[in-house]
Write a protein that holds these residues in place. Structure first.
Motif, PDB file in Angstrom:
ATOM      1  N   UNK A   1       0.833  -1.206   0.000  1.00  0.00           N
ATOM      2  CA  UNK A   1       0.000   0.000   0.000  1.00  0.00           C
ATOM      3  C   UNK A   1       0.865   1.253   0.000  1.00  0.00           C
ATOM      4  N   UNK A   2       0.250   2.373  -0.363  1.00  0.00           N
ATOM      5  CA  UNK A   2       0.984   3.631  -0.422  1.00  0.00           C
ATOM      6  C   UNK A   2       1.474   4.087   0.945  1.00  0.00           C
ATOM      7  N   UNK A   3       0.810   3.638   2.005  1.00  0.00           N
ATOM      8  CA  UNK A   3       1.258   4.032   3.341  1.00  0.00           C
ATOM      9  C   UNK A   3       2.391   3.150   3.856  1.00  0.00           C
ATOM     10  N   UNK A   4       2.865   2.216   3.013  1.00  0.00           N
ATOM     11  CA  UNK A   4       3.986   1.364   3.370  1.00  0.00           C
ATOM     12  C   UNK A   4       3.607   0.009   3.919  1.00  0.00           C
ATOM     13  N   UNK A   5       2.329  -0.200   4.226  1.00  0.00           N
ATOM     14  CA  UNK A   5       1.880  -1.488   4.758  1.00  0.00           C
ATOM     15  C   UNK A   5       1.897  -2.551   3.666  1.00  0.00           C
ATOM     16  N   UNK A   6       2.002  -3.822   4.091  1.00  0.00           N
ATOM     17  CA  UNK A   6       1.971  -4.940   3.157  1.00  0.00           C
ATOM     18  C   UNK A   6       0.952  -5.972   3.626  1.00  0.00           C
ATOM     19  N   UNK A   7       0.248  -6.559   2.649  1.00  0.00           N
ATOM     20  CA  UNK A   7      -0.747  -7.587   2.930  1.00  0.00           C
ATOM     21  C   UNK A   7      -0.463  -8.777   2.035  1.00  0.00           C
ATOM     22  N   UNK A   8      -0.675  -9.990   2.565  1.00  0.00           N
ATOM     23  CA  UNK A   8      -0.490 -11.198   1.773  1.00  0.00           C
ATOM     24  C   UNK A   8      -1.822 -11.923   1.616  1.00  0.00           C
ATOM     25  N   UNK A   9      -1.994 -12.529   0.443  1.00  0.00           N
ATOM     26  CA  UNK A   9      -3.226 -13.253   0.179  1.00  0.00           C
ATOM     27  C   UNK A   9      -2.955 -14.392  -0.808  1.00  0.00           C
ATOM     28  N   UNK A  10      -3.750 -15.451  -0.692  1.00  0.00           N
ATOM     29  CA  UNK A  10      -3.619 -16.549  -1.648  1.00  0.00           C
ATOM     30  C   UNK A  10      -4.022 -16.093  -3.049  1.00  0.00           C
ATOM     31  N   UNK A  11      -5.024 -15.238  -3.117  1.00  0.00           N
ATOM     32  CA  UNK A  11      -5.467 -14.686  -4.408  1.00  0.00           C
ATOM     33  C   UNK A  11      -5.819 -13.216  -4.242  1.00  0.00           C
ATOM     34  N   UNK A  12      -5.725 -12.478  -5.334  1.00  0.00           N
ATOM     35  CA  UNK A  12      -6.112 -11.067  -5.360  1.00  0.00           C
ATOM     36  C   UNK A  12      -7.022 -10.836  -6.554  1.00  0.00           C
TER      37      UNK A  12
END
Length: 519
Positions: A307-318
């Motif tokens: 994300x633009x705020x620097x956060x990261x998210x993980x997912x099996x699918x997007x």
């Protein structure tokens, strides 16, 4: 002022008041003041919990404020809050009395924690469907911040002030006299703008989230439907939303969505959001994605979303459902005079150009519909179309051609927006047949030339078409493992709400099938 049906409805709402309130009017000798006095009097007559006073000290006259009995008003209406703003009035009456707002505890605590000392002014037009959200948000902030005020200002009531402050787009928001924003804004967006630590807190909370099964990026019709279909499978579903509703929020009449004979965009979006929230969907609102990394490029085998705020998210699918935005002319002066004569929403900003000359750029359905609507407000409207003929439905063309204050110019290339440094004064265009240049003197330009997909952040990571659309197959798969796409941001033809919802469902089912097959 209020017909009997509205009085009956309002009386029922006033029975929910938590404590006595006062309506405090500041009047002058104008006809507008007489109308405000009539409205205030009629409201007070509907409940013994409401008292009307006419000794208000507000310097902006005519206006009226709402306060708990014994307190000074902090919520003001400089104008008649009718039309789209009638709901703002009802909520202000209830919430000032202590009636709990329908917002999450998290956002309410954030509002209380602002500890603001500020005076907010928001200029509106009563035909603006985006304005009530902003008015209601600022009213709530004023109610829960005792040193703040919020004033709704109807531009039609205070035309001199509109001219003086060069208000040419609504809603337009000022804090202590300084411009802080314009256009549609949600409560969360406004609070985030006022809370200096909001971005850091959001990033920390998002970084702490577990892996998702399906992560939907975008919250328009495609994204909303995808989230519902995924959540109904009982799998962990997340949604990253810059704004709920997407382009639908800027759409007025919707009459071609099967089983819904007629609705308007903001209501459609609100109903969709309520539907999504019925399920266990983790909604990360007011967030923008900056980067996607496919499952075959990460050590974990998961899709990574930054994300633009620097956060990261993980997912099996997007599922990418980022929709589209208004296409701009891309000519000198357009950006400089945006909100100062260059506009993109005729429903919202049209009333600000009453009695003036304007142009509409674009000869498709949106452009011709805009020209027809504006012709009922402005002195004269000129429609400028690049092609040699209009592309709108014939029934719309016939209507436009019948209007005495409308001119159609075809085979014209818009080349420059002209202004005096403060606001638009004209439009330059070139006759494509003769190469001669012309100038139209006018006060406003409404751009209606179609949409651009919101896919700039995907360049280099997902395969895009020459038009910037995400290339997908019949199962909504992109060229990146674990990444699917749906809606107006894709190569699927015919950008319609009902098609976007169907594509969202299809993408979600495809993602679920991918999870089953890949574990």
């Amino acid at each position: 002022m209020l017909d009997q049906n509205i009085k009956t409805q309002l009386k029922a709402y006033l029975e929910r008041l938590e404590s006595p309130i006062e309506l405090v009017a500041a009047l002058d000798d104008s006809d507008k003041a007489a109308k405000i006095k009539e409205l205030v009097t009629e409201i007070a007559e509907l409940s013994n919990q409401v008292t009307a006073r006419f000794d208000g000290q507000n310097t902006r006259r005519p206006s009226f404020g709402i306060a708990k009995a014994g307190e000074q008003p902090r919520v003001f209406f400089a104008g008649l809050p009718m039309g789209h703003e009638f709901t703002s009035l009802i909520l202000a009456l209830l919430q000032t009395s202590g009636y709990a707002p329908k917002v999450s505890d998290e956002i309410l605590n954030q509002i209380k924690g602002l500890n603001l000392k500020a005076d907010f002014d928001v200029f509106v037009s009563l035909s603006c469907h985006n304005c009530p959200d902003v008015v209601q948000a600022l009213n709530l902030i004023a109610i829960y911040n005792p040193n703040s005020t919020a004033t709704m200002i109807d531009g039609a009531f205070f035309q001199d002030e509109v001219e003086e402050r060069k208000i040419m787009a609504v809603p337009m928001v000022f804090q202590n006299g300084n411009h802080i924003g314009q256009g549609r804004m949600t409560l969360e967006e406004i609070v985030a703008k006022l809370d200096s630590n909001a971005a850091e807190k959001d990033a920390a909370a998002i970084n702490a989230k577990d892996v998702f099964d399906v992560l939907v990026v975008g919250a328009g019709p495609a994204g909303g439907t995808a989230a519902i279909y995924a959540a109904r499978k009982g799998i962990r579903t997340g949604m990253i939303a810059e704004r709920f509703g997407g382009q639908v929020m800027d759409t007025m009449d919707i009459e071609n969505f099967t089983s819904v004979q007629k609705t308007v965009g903001p209501k459609f979006a609100a109903d969709m959001e309520a539907h999504v929230r019925e399920y266990d969907v983790d909604i990360m609102n007011l967030q923008r994605v900056s980067k996607i990394v496919g499952a075959d490029q990460t050590a974990s085998g998961l899709v990574e979303v930054e994300l633009e705020n620097g956060a990261k998210v993980e997912s099996k699918t997007v599922i990418l459902s980022t929709g589209a935005r208004w296409r701009k002319m891309g000519v000198p002066g357009e950006q400089e005079y945006a909100t100062r004569g260059v506009a993109y929403c005729p429903h919202c900003d049209g009333p600000l150009f009453k009695g003036k000359k304007v142009a509409v750029i674009g000869g498709g359905n949106s452009g011709v519909e805009a020209a027809i609507d504006l012709a009922g407000i402005v002195e004269h409207v000129t429609l400028v179309e690049f092609d040699t003929k209009l592309r709108a439905d014939q029934v719309l063309q016939d209507k436009l051609n019948s209007l005495p204050n409308a001119t159609i110019i075809t085979n014209a290339l818009s080349t420059e927006v002209i202004g005096d440094g403060a606001q638009v004064t004209g439009l330059k265009y070139k006759d494509r047949a003769t190469d001669t240049e012309h100038t139209i003197e006018l006060a406003g330009i409404f751009v209606q030339i179609g949409l651009l997909p919101n896919t700039d952040f995907l360049k280099g990571s997902v395969e895009l078409s020459p038009r910037g659309e995400i290339i997908i197959n019949e199962r909504n798969e992109t060229n990146v493992k674990g990444v699917f796409a749906a809606g107006d941001c894709t190569t699927v033809p015919y950008k319609q709400i009902i098609i976007a919802t169907g594509e969202g469902a299809k993408a979600s089912l495809s993602a679920f099938d991918y999870i089953i097959r890949h574990g």
